[in-house]
Enzyme design. Structure first.
Site, PDB file in Angstrom:
ATOM      1  N   LYS A 177      21.171   0.049  -7.729  1.00  0.00           N
ATOM      2  CA  LYS A 177      21.045   0.064  -6.265  1.00  0.00           C
ATOM      3  C   LYS A 177      19.567  -0.166  -5.970  1.00  0.00           C
ATOM      4  O   LYS A 177      18.745   0.752  -6.028  1.00  0.00           O
ATOM      5  CB  LYS A 177      21.500   1.422  -5.725  1.00  0.00           C
ATOM      6  N   GLU A 198      11.403   9.833 -11.349  1.00  0.00           N
ATOM      7  CA  GLU A 198      10.025   9.319 -11.312  1.00  0.00           C
ATOM      8  C   GLU A 198       9.607   9.321  -9.856  1.00  0.00           C
ATOM      9  O   GLU A 198      10.071   8.483  -9.076  1.00  0.00           O
ATOM     10  CB  GLU A 198       9.970   7.893 -11.879  1.00  0.00           C
ATOM     11  N   CYS A 253       2.453   4.051  -7.494  1.00  0.00           N
ATOM     12  CA  CYS A 253       2.684   5.481  -7.695  1.00  0.00           C
ATOM     13  C   CYS A 253       1.529   6.140  -8.426  1.00  0.00           C
ATOM     14  O   CYS A 253       1.190   7.286  -8.165  1.00  0.00           O
ATOM     15  CB  CYS A 253       3.987   5.698  -8.450  1.00  0.00           C
ATOM     16  N   GLU A 307       1.003  11.978  -0.048  1.00  0.00           N
ATOM     17  CA  GLU A 307       0.952  10.607  -0.574  1.00  0.00           C
ATOM     18  C   GLU A 307       0.994   9.625   0.605  1.00  0.00           C
ATOM     19  O   GLU A 307       1.961   9.602   1.362  1.00  0.00           O
ATOM     20  CB  GLU A 307       2.153  10.365  -1.497  1.00  0.00           C
TER      21      GLU A 307
END
Ligand code: NAD
Length: 507
Positions: A193, A268, A302, A400
């Site tokens: 997906k 993750e 990331c 973030e």
């Protein structure tokens, strides 16, 4: 099968996409519409014009894909020898390599990532497949435990079943293959997906895998929204594994939704990684690494070093050098070879990053930004930005931002640097710059992060574990570490002699 997408070089030497067809789902070896015939629009971040329409999969499509994947797992794919299976993996790698010049522009077109960077990501994608074929051959091995002359116990690794892979938009092709390669090479089947903001190269990958001739149902792609297609994949009782890369809050939602069907999860997640620069560091190399680490991939990375801690004795020189870099970074068309920073993926994400810049001012930062050429006003551009006078209590230091924005702070000594570096909920990566070898190791080991680089930018060694601690993840990908997730270890106990067996009820 849908036709391949084509790109061309125009007279100005710029790569342009000639035509992009609408995208269908890829289920059981065929390109199909969503059961409910719904589609969503896909946009180019450079102009915000519509690129194409994408089939919007939902529960019924996920169910079809999972059934096809299960059938292939029990049938054609499951019955192959390891060599036969790996020959498909090598074939996928070769086909990706043959099409780098075509896939990279498609990725840049869809995501706004600069072409010079997507070319490297696509090459790495091919390498991911080859690497995992080699890893399976050389490292997918069990252990044997001899117990005197009584027992020989040994372990074997079995594929688990249907792997649900849910991926983000920030490096879509590379991150998808980073999951697909170990999942398939170890013998699982896959339902992918992909992120709804970057569907083009996931579709191209389906075309490539179709061309490689894998048995029907081994690899399936269901495009669609996270809340519908993604959530259905997570809740499906015949999906044994969910490997997820994305935001921390999504990861936690997914673990809740998958709990009833007791899946394994690999997570993750987000990051807010520190770079610590001591006064004895190689100044120029530290500036290069710091700049690349936050502004590559448009800051949508990331492992980006989004928090800088620089020793107070070199802070003013370091900040001056960073300002100079920020002013000179080439911001522009992602399809041009010399572009260093392109537009952000989507207007929604652009607004989110912009709102953090406003917040930074409210919180008391001095916001120093480079500039975006006027002709690019239609794109989702945020200029490379430094947040000076930041401190650890601010939201812009704790959260973030996922854009080309770095919070800049100073420290007095090693203990303070470590304290500040660890004072966030994330723990994905970290970077330390010093010429003092002992201090380098000491600080590296004291920083709470899954991965740490000393005097280095983020150079990956694919054999090593990849993943985060704290709120940045659960589990490790990379090297043989991925086998812990993609295989089930079975222990087999074999009696070699006549060991004692209690004789209940014997007269
Ligand atoms: P996201 O969490 O919004 O979406 C990721 C994927 O999850 C998408 O495919 C989305 O459709 C799907 N999704 C959303 N809600 C879902 C739900 N309820 N159930 C199932 N699936 C759902 O993340 P994003 O914005 O696409 O990516 C950016 C984030 O990814 C950043 O936080 C970044 O740090 C992180 N990231 C982490 C790593 C890593 O290795 N740790 C690598 C790349 C990106």
């Amino acid at each position: 099968m849908s036709e391949l997408t084509l790109s061309d070089i125009n007279q100005a030497g710029k790569r342009v996409i000639k035509e992009v067809k609408d995208i269908q789902l890829y289920i059981d070896g065929a390109f199909v519409n969503a059961e409910n015939h719904e589609q969503f629009d896909n946009y180019n971040p450079f102009t915000n014009e519509k690129i194409n329409k994408v089939a919007s999969g939902a529960e019924a499509d996920i169910d079809k894909a999972v059934k096809a994947a299960r059938k292939a797992f029990k049938g054609d794919w499951g019955s192959l020898s390891q060599n036969e299976r790996l020959s498909y993996i090598y074939k996928i790698a070769d086909l990706i390599d043959e099409h780098i010049e075509e896939i990279a522009p498609l990725e840049s077109y869809d995501t706004g990532l600069p072409i010079s960077q997507t070319k490297k990501m696509v090459a790495r994608a091919a390498h991911n497949f080859r690497f995992y074929a080699e890893m399976v051959k050389s490292r997918l091995v069990g252990d044997a435990y001899q117990v005197d002359n009584d027992f020989l116990n040994y372990t074997i690794h079995k594929p688990v079943g249907v792997a649900g892979l849910i991926t983000p938009w920030n490096a879509p092709f590379m991150l998808e293959t980073w999951k697909i390669a170990p999942a398939l090479a170890t013998g699982n089947t896959v339902v992918l997906k992909p992120a709804e903001w970057s569907p083009l190269t996931a579709n191209r990958l389906a075309e490539i895998i179709d061309k490689a001739g894998l048995p029907d149902g081994v690899f399936n792609v269901v495009h669609g929204y996270g809340e519908t297609a993604g959530a259905s994949l997570v809740a499906h009782e015949d999906v044994e594994l969910i490997s997820f890369t994305g935001e921390t809050s999504t990861g936690s939602e997914i673990m809740k939704n998958g709990a009833d069907t007791l899946k394994s999860f690999s997570m993750e997640l987000g990051g807010k990684s520190p770079i610590i620069v001591f006064d004895d560091a190689d100044f120029e190399r530290a500036i290069d690494a710091c700049t690349w680490g936050i502004f590559s991939f448009n800051g949508e990375r990331c492992t980006a070093n989004s928090r800088l801690y620089v020793h107070e004795d070199i802070a003013s020189d370091f900040i001056a050098a960073l300002k100079d870099r920020v002013e000179n970074i080439v911001v522009g068309d992602p399809m041009k070879e010399d572009t260093q920073v392109g537009p952000l993926i989507h207007t929604k994400h652009y607004e989110s990053v912009k709102s953090y810049l406003e917040l930074a001012e409210e919180e008391g930062c001095q916001v120093i930004s480079g500039s975006v050429p006027k002709e690019h006003s239609r794109g989702n551009f945020v200029a490379p930005t430094l947040l000076l006078n930041a401190d650890t209590s601010m939201r812009v230091v704790q959260e973030e931002i996922f854009g080309p924005v770095i919070a800049v702070m100073t420290f007095k000594d090693e203990a303070e640097a470590v304290d500040l570096a660890n004072n966030v909920r994330y723990g994905l990566a970290g970077y330390v710059w010093t010429k003092d070898l002992q201090r380098g190791h000491r600080v590296a080991q004291a920083v709470d992060s899954g991965m740490l680089w000393i005097n280095s930018q983020n150079v990956r060694d694919l054999r090593t574990p990849f993943g985060g601690s704290k709120h940045s993840g659960i589990g490790r990908e990379g090297g043989h570490y991925a086998f812990e997730f993609y295989t089930e270890v079975q222990i087999i106990h074999v009696a070699l002699g006549e060991h004692r067996i209690p004789q209940f009820g014997k007269k």
